[in-house]
Design a protein around this motif. Structure first.
Motif, PDB file in Angstrom:
ATOM      1  N   MET A  49      -5.453  -2.272   6.624  1.00 23.24           N
ATOM      2  CA  MET A  49      -4.009  -2.144   6.812  1.00 23.24           C
ATOM      3  C   MET A  49      -3.670  -2.056   8.282  1.00 23.24           C
ATOM      4  O   MET A  49      -4.259  -1.221   8.967  1.00 23.24           O
ATOM      5  CB  MET A  49      -3.527  -0.889   6.089  1.00 23.24           C
ATOM      6  CG  MET A  49      -2.103  -0.492   6.372  1.00 23.24           C
ATOM      7  SD  MET A  49      -0.898  -1.579   5.647  1.00 23.24           S
ATOM      8  CE  MET A  49      -0.672  -0.844   4.051  1.00 23.24           C
ATOM      9  N   PRO A  50      -2.738  -2.842   8.762  1.00 24.13           N
ATOM     10  CA  PRO A  50      -2.064  -3.983   8.150  1.00 24.13           C
ATOM     11  C   PRO A  50      -2.910  -5.245   8.286  1.00 24.13           C
ATOM     12  O   PRO A  50      -3.857  -5.284   9.067  1.00 24.13           O
ATOM     13  CB  PRO A  50      -0.794  -4.111   8.990  1.00 24.13           C
ATOM     14  CG  PRO A  50      -1.216  -3.658  10.358  1.00 24.13           C
ATOM     15  CD  PRO A  50      -2.233  -2.574  10.121  1.00 24.13           C
ATOM     16  N   SER A  54      -1.937 -11.967   8.225  1.00 20.27           N
ATOM     17  CA  SER A  54      -0.526 -12.241   7.948  1.00 20.27           C
ATOM     18  C   SER A  54       0.338 -11.924   9.168  1.00 20.27           C
ATOM     19  O   SER A  54       1.312 -12.636   9.430  1.00 20.27           O
ATOM     20  CB  SER A  54      -0.045 -11.478   6.709  1.00 20.27           C
ATOM     21  OG  SER A  54      -0.117 -10.098   6.888  1.00 20.27           O
ATOM     22  N   SER A  55      -0.014 -10.904   9.928  1.00 15.60           N
ATOM     23  CA  SER A  55       0.732 -10.593  11.141  1.00 15.60           C
ATOM     24  C   SER A  55       0.717 -11.772  12.108  1.00 15.60           C
ATOM     25  O   SER A  55       1.754 -12.162  12.651  1.00 15.60           O
ATOM     26  CB  SER A  55       0.125  -9.352  11.810  1.00 15.60           C
ATOM     27  OG  SER A  55       0.788  -9.044  12.991  1.00 15.60           O
ATOM     28  N   PRO A 131      -1.605  -6.713  -1.610  1.00 10.23           N
ATOM     29  CA  PRO A 131      -0.271  -7.246  -1.291  1.00 10.23           C
ATOM     30  C   PRO A 131       0.488  -6.364  -0.290  1.00 10.23           C
ATOM     31  O   PRO A 131       1.199  -6.888   0.573  1.00 10.23           O
ATOM     32  CB  PRO A 131       0.426  -7.289  -2.650  1.00 10.23           C
ATOM     33  CG  PRO A 131      -0.701  -7.496  -3.625  1.00 10.23           C
ATOM     34  CD  PRO A 131      -1.838  -6.676  -3.065  1.00 10.23           C
ATOM     35  N   LEU A 132       0.332  -5.041  -0.358  1.00 14.44           N
ATOM     36  CA  LEU A 132       1.006  -4.153   0.583  1.00 14.44           C
ATOM     37  C   LEU A 132       0.495  -4.373   2.012  1.00 14.44           C
ATOM     38  O   LEU A 132       1.287  -4.397   2.962  1.00 14.44           O
ATOM     39  CB  LEU A 132       0.814  -2.685   0.181  1.00 14.44           C
ATOM     40  CG  LEU A 132       1.449  -1.659   1.124  1.00 14.44           C
ATOM     41  CD1 LEU A 132       2.966  -1.838   1.191  1.00 14.44           C
ATOM     42  CD2 LEU A 132       1.083  -0.243   0.698  1.00 14.44           C
ATOM     43  N   MET A 136       2.890  -5.553   5.051  1.00 10.14           N
ATOM     44  CA  MET A 136       3.026  -4.789   6.296  1.00 10.14           C
ATOM     45  C   MET A 136       2.631  -5.639   7.506  1.00 10.14           C
ATOM     46  O   MET A 136       3.262  -5.548   8.560  1.00 10.14           O
ATOM     47  CB  MET A 136       2.207  -3.503   6.234  1.00 10.14           C
ATOM     48  CG  MET A 136       2.690  -2.529   5.161  1.00 10.14           C
ATOM     49  SD  MET A 136       4.469  -2.231   5.174  1.00 10.14           S
ATOM     50  CE  MET A 136       4.649  -1.305   6.669  1.00 10.14           C
ATOM     51  N   GLY A 137       1.607  -6.464   7.353  1.00  5.55           N
ATOM     52  CA  GLY A 137       1.237  -7.377   8.430  1.00  5.55           C
ATOM     53  C   GLY A 137       2.343  -8.383   8.713  1.00  5.55           C
ATOM     54  O   GLY A 137       2.640  -8.687   9.872  1.00  5.55           O
ATOM     55  N   ALA A 138       2.969  -8.879   7.650  1.00  6.21           N
ATOM     56  CA  ALA A 138       4.055  -9.845   7.813  1.00  6.21           C
ATOM     57  C   ALA A 138       5.245  -9.212   8.530  1.00  6.21           C
ATOM     58  O   ALA A 138       5.842  -9.827   9.426  1.00  6.21           O
ATOM     59  CB  ALA A 138       4.485 -10.399   6.455  1.00  6.21           C
TER      60      ALA A 138
END
Length: 156
Positions: A49-50, A54-55, A131-132, A136-138
């Motif tokens: 996390m994150p 995706s970030s 998915p969380l 959070m990365g997004a």
């Protein structure tokens, strides 16, 4: 303009790289908090996390949309790339991590059953994301790209 100046002037690249770096630092800090010590592998490792995957891709897509417009080909490519990466992170890569947990447990329970060199080290368990973690990365990637948009003068 020098090569280094050109790289630093690249809003899309800097947004994506900064987003990856911030996500990795956050991931390492969160892991250190919960495990009562720093595991430096988390700075370059996947999973957790994150989601730095995706970030990074959301920052890239957001910066492309801000820089070139959401009707541009570069935004379309970056957005599709982001969706594929995030889908993969919560799908195949997450399942691979779950399987690694089970295989590592089997190996620890019966180490004499495995004789090949491929089992000398534990399999990596942090390879995918919930998915969380992806969400959070997004959000982090979106925020960093928008913030960098101010730095690069795209907003008043």
């Amino acid at each position: 303009m020098t090569f280094q100046e050109q790289l630093l002037d690249n809003y899309l690249l800097i947004s994506a790289l900064l987003s990856w770096f911030v996500a990795q630092v956050c991931k390492t800090a969160i892991d250190a908090y919960f495990n009562k010590g720093i595991n430096w592998e988390r700075m370059t490792g996947s999973g957790g996390m994150p989601s730095s995957h995706s970030s990074t891709v959301v920052a890239l897509a957001t910066a492309a949309g801000i820089s070139y417009g959401v009707d541009s080909a570069i935004f379309a490519v970056a957005l599709v790339f982001a969706v594929v990466v995030m889908y993969d992170a919560t799908g195949v890569r997450r399942e691979t991590g779950k399987q690694a947990v089970i295989l590592n447990r089997l190996l620890l329970d019966n180490p004499f059953a495995w004789t090949g060199k491929e089992f000398e080290k534990k399999l990596k368990e942090y390879v995918g994301h919930s998915p969380l973690q992806v969400l959070m990365g997004a959000i982090l990637g979106l925020a960093i790209a928008v913030g960098m948009g101010y730095v690069y003068g795209y907003f008043g």
